[in-house]
Each structure stands twice: as C-alpha cells, then as structure tokens.
Design an enzyme around this catalytic site. Structure first.
Site, PDB file in Angstrom:
ATOM      1  N   LEU A  24       3.581   5.353   5.534  1.00 21.99           N
ATOM      2  CA  LEU A  24       2.734   4.507   6.362  1.00 21.99           C
ATOM      3  C   LEU A  24       1.953   3.622   5.520  1.00 21.99           C
ATOM      4  CD1 LEU A  24       1.584   7.343   9.027  1.00 21.99           C
ATOM      5  CD2 LEU A  24       3.222   5.258   9.795  1.00 21.99           C
ATOM      6  N   GLY A  27       0.803  -1.273   0.059  1.00 18.03           N
ATOM      7  CA  GLY A  27       0.150   0.138   0.064  1.00 18.03           C
ATOM      8  C   GLY A  27       0.935   1.190   0.035  1.00 18.03           C
ATOM      9  N   CYS A  28       0.439   2.254   0.947  1.00 16.47           N
ATOM     10  CA  CYS A  28       0.953   3.617   0.690  1.00 16.47           C
ATOM     11  C   CYS A  28       2.385   3.409   1.207  1.00 16.47           C
ATOM     12  CB  CYS A  28      -0.001   4.685   1.884  1.00 16.47           C
ATOM     13  SG  CYS A  28      -1.429   4.810   1.063  1.00 16.47           S
ATOM     14  N   ALA A  29       2.779   2.333   2.041  1.00 17.02           N
ATOM     15  CA  ALA A  29       4.299   2.366   2.622  1.00 17.02           C
ATOM     16  C   ALA A  29       5.191   1.877   1.351  1.00 17.02           C
ATOM     17  CB  ALA A  29       4.306   1.585   3.767  1.00 17.02           C
ATOM     18  N   GLY A  30       4.708   1.152   0.326  1.00 15.53           N
ATOM     19  CA  GLY A  30       5.617   0.479  -0.487  1.00 15.53           C
ATOM     20  C   GLY A  30       6.625   1.358  -1.284  1.00 15.53           C
TER      21      GLY A  30
END
Length: 339
Positions: free
Chosen positions: A325, A121-124
């Site tokens: 995150l 997700g956004c942490a990738g």
C-alpha cells in the site's frame, strides 16, 4: 533519553510517547547515519547530498548481491544481460537519477532502458515488480533489474512533534533491495538453481480523494512525513475490496494461498490484513519478521519479505499474493506461482 532529546519533550510527555515505540514492535533497524546525526539540525541540501552519496553506494551493493546471489543462481548474471533498470525511491532527489550513475560503476549496456519511479512510497516495490512483469510479458526474452532504495533516516525532522513524525520515527528504517525479473523465453532462466516465484498477474487500485492518507509535505527542511491513523481502517474497506476481487479474478480460494507476501506498513496494518484474510499469522510470517528486525523500509521492504520466502523450499505449484500500500492512496497486488 534519545526521544526526549530529539523532540524536546518533558519527562511526562515522553512517558506518554514511549508506548508508540513499544507498540510498533520494531526491535532493530539500520540507518546510513549514526545517532549523533539525528541530534543536529540539517538543511534539505545537506540531507539530499547524503541521499545521493549513500543511495549510489548501497544501490550498487544491492545490484551486486542480486546478480551474484549463489543461493538462487548456478552462476552470476552478467551486467551486460540486463535490458532494463527500474529504480524505485521516494526519499531523496537526483537528476540524473541514481540509475544513470550505476552505468558508470558497473558494465551495464549503454542501450539498456532506464525507468526511474519516484513518489510511490511503500507501494513502490510491488509497483516496480508489476511494471517489470508488464515489460517481460511484452518482451519475454528480456531481463529487468528492479532496485528499491529508501534512506528514510535522511528525511528525519528534528523537533517535529506531530503524531505522523512520531509514528514514522518509531517505524521506519533504511533499506535497499534488488530483484531480477526474467521473461519466460530468456536464456537466463537456465541460471536458476532452486524454486522461484513466477508473476502471473498484477493489479493496481487507487482510491479517489485519499491523497492525504500518506506521503510527504515538502518543506524548507526536507521531506515531512504524512501518515494517517485511518490506514488500518482502510484495510477493512478499500484493501478488502481490492484483494477479494483480485482473488476472485485469479480463481483462487484464500485457504489455498500458501503465503501473503505483504509489505509490513506496521503491526496494526498487518493485523488488519489478517482479519480481512481470516488467515493464520503463519501466512504473513516474514512480514512480521522483517518489520521486527528492520522496521518499515518503504518500497524496499516487500522485496526483503519476498527474499525470505524465497529461501524456503516452497513446493512447485503453490500460490502466493504479494501486496503493498502506498500514497494515492493506492494498493498493488501480484499473484505468484512457485515453479
């Protein structure tokens, strides 16, 4: 009104929902599909076929732009010089993964290493950079191309009236980005023509029993967003613990950090980060700007923020922290030094 048409709300309900869109402070976004597409129902198969088509198309463009970017390079980087591709995505499925298809379109070496990362997700984006850092630390002559490809529009669930879907619809946009990470003994370092950031450390932190904070529910109609309202509160607890410990480990002081290259999960998330860091908004300037002009593009967003900071003439020796995150619930931090 589009919101009413998409979610089948009454005018009164729409009036209550519009502040969600206004408070997001996202002024513009880009999508691989046009507005009429959102007005129709689509199967998971239809959505995923579009994902595979557009992911390849835009990943190629991002790779080309990265390796031929004359803002940062004296001369283009040859495709044959790349030793590894890390392909980050969470918004569609492909087997073989999209990075395999890239080899058929550009003259990458057949013996390069492929590392697809899915579900971060956004942490990738931050995690892709961190794994590239690990690799180039072990193999300092290597070069790694990190590609983040997120087509969030294709996950849209028409008629889903849950709060997560409303917030996601207000925040998310499509985004693709690529970054080149070069080992400290690589001959490709001579291709640089201006100050760039060097990764000096990375740290991961995953909170137990928090898998419901964000992610996907996989349904017959595709990927259904999970987005908890507790995320800003977790900035003040979970993320605060992680970043304070990381800053101590790096022997840094918050006031001495030039910039925080933060993935902009949303306006409330950025504001919570400001409070934890006790810093001016200027140190998060491009996080706000990218959110405003592009929305939250999941993993690709933090590379867009980094790219904006790289266009500045940042003095040698300045320190920055890159953060993101994602599902898990997880935090990724990287310490950068400009050189």
């Amino acid at each position: 009104m589009l919101v009413k048409e998409l979610f089948r709300y009454t005018s009164k309900q729409v009036d209550r929902l519009l502040p969600v869109f206004d408070n997001a402070e996202v002024k513009a976004r880009q999508f691989v599909v046009d507005v009429p597409w959102f007005k129709k129902e689509h199967t998971f198969e239809e959505k995923n076929q579009l994902y595979q088509k557009y992911a390849l198309e835009h990943a190629l463009k991002a790779s080309d732009d990265c390796l031929h970017n004359m803002d940062f390079l004296k001369t283009p980087i040859p495709y044959e010089a790349i030793d590894m591709i890390i392909f980050v995505s969470s918004t569609g499925l492909a087997t073989p993964t999209i990075d395999a298809h890239l080899l058929n379109e550009r003259p990458f070496r057949e013996n390069l290493i492929r590392v697809p990362l899915w579900g971060l997700g956004c942490a990738g984006g931050a995690m892709g950079l961190a794994r590239a850092f690990d690799w180039t630390t072990a193999y300092p002559q290597a070069a790694v191309l990190v590609i983040c490809c997120e087509l969030v529009s294709l996950t849209f669930q028409k008629g889903d009236v849950k709060k997560s879907n409303i917030v996601g619809t207000a925040l998310f946009g499509d985004g693709i980005s690529a970054a080149l990470i070069i080992g400290e003994k690589s001959p490709l370092l001579s291709y640089r023509k201006k100050s760039t950031p060097k990764i000096i450390a990375a740290s991961s932190f995953t909170k137990r029993n928090s898998t419901g904070v964000m992610g996907w529910n996989i349904t017959n109609s595709g990927l259904e967003v999970v987005f908890s309202k507790s995320i800003p509160a977790l900035i003040h607890s979970f993320w605060k613990e992680h970043i304070n410990e990381f800053i101590r480990e790096q022997n840094l002081h918050k006031d001495a950090i030039h910039s925080f290259i933060a993935h902009p999960g949303g306006k409330k998330v950025l504001e919570a980060m400001e409070e934890v860091l006790n810093c001016s908004r200027d140190k998060l300037y491009y996080s706000y700007q990218v959110l405003k002009h592009h929305g939250n593009m999941s993993s690709a967003t933090v590379l867009h923020v980094l790219g904006q900071w790289m266009k500045e003439n940042i003095r040698q020796g300045e320190k920055s922290i890159l953060s993101a995150l994602g599902p898990g619930f997880s935090s990724e931090l990287l310490a950068l030094e400009w050189e």
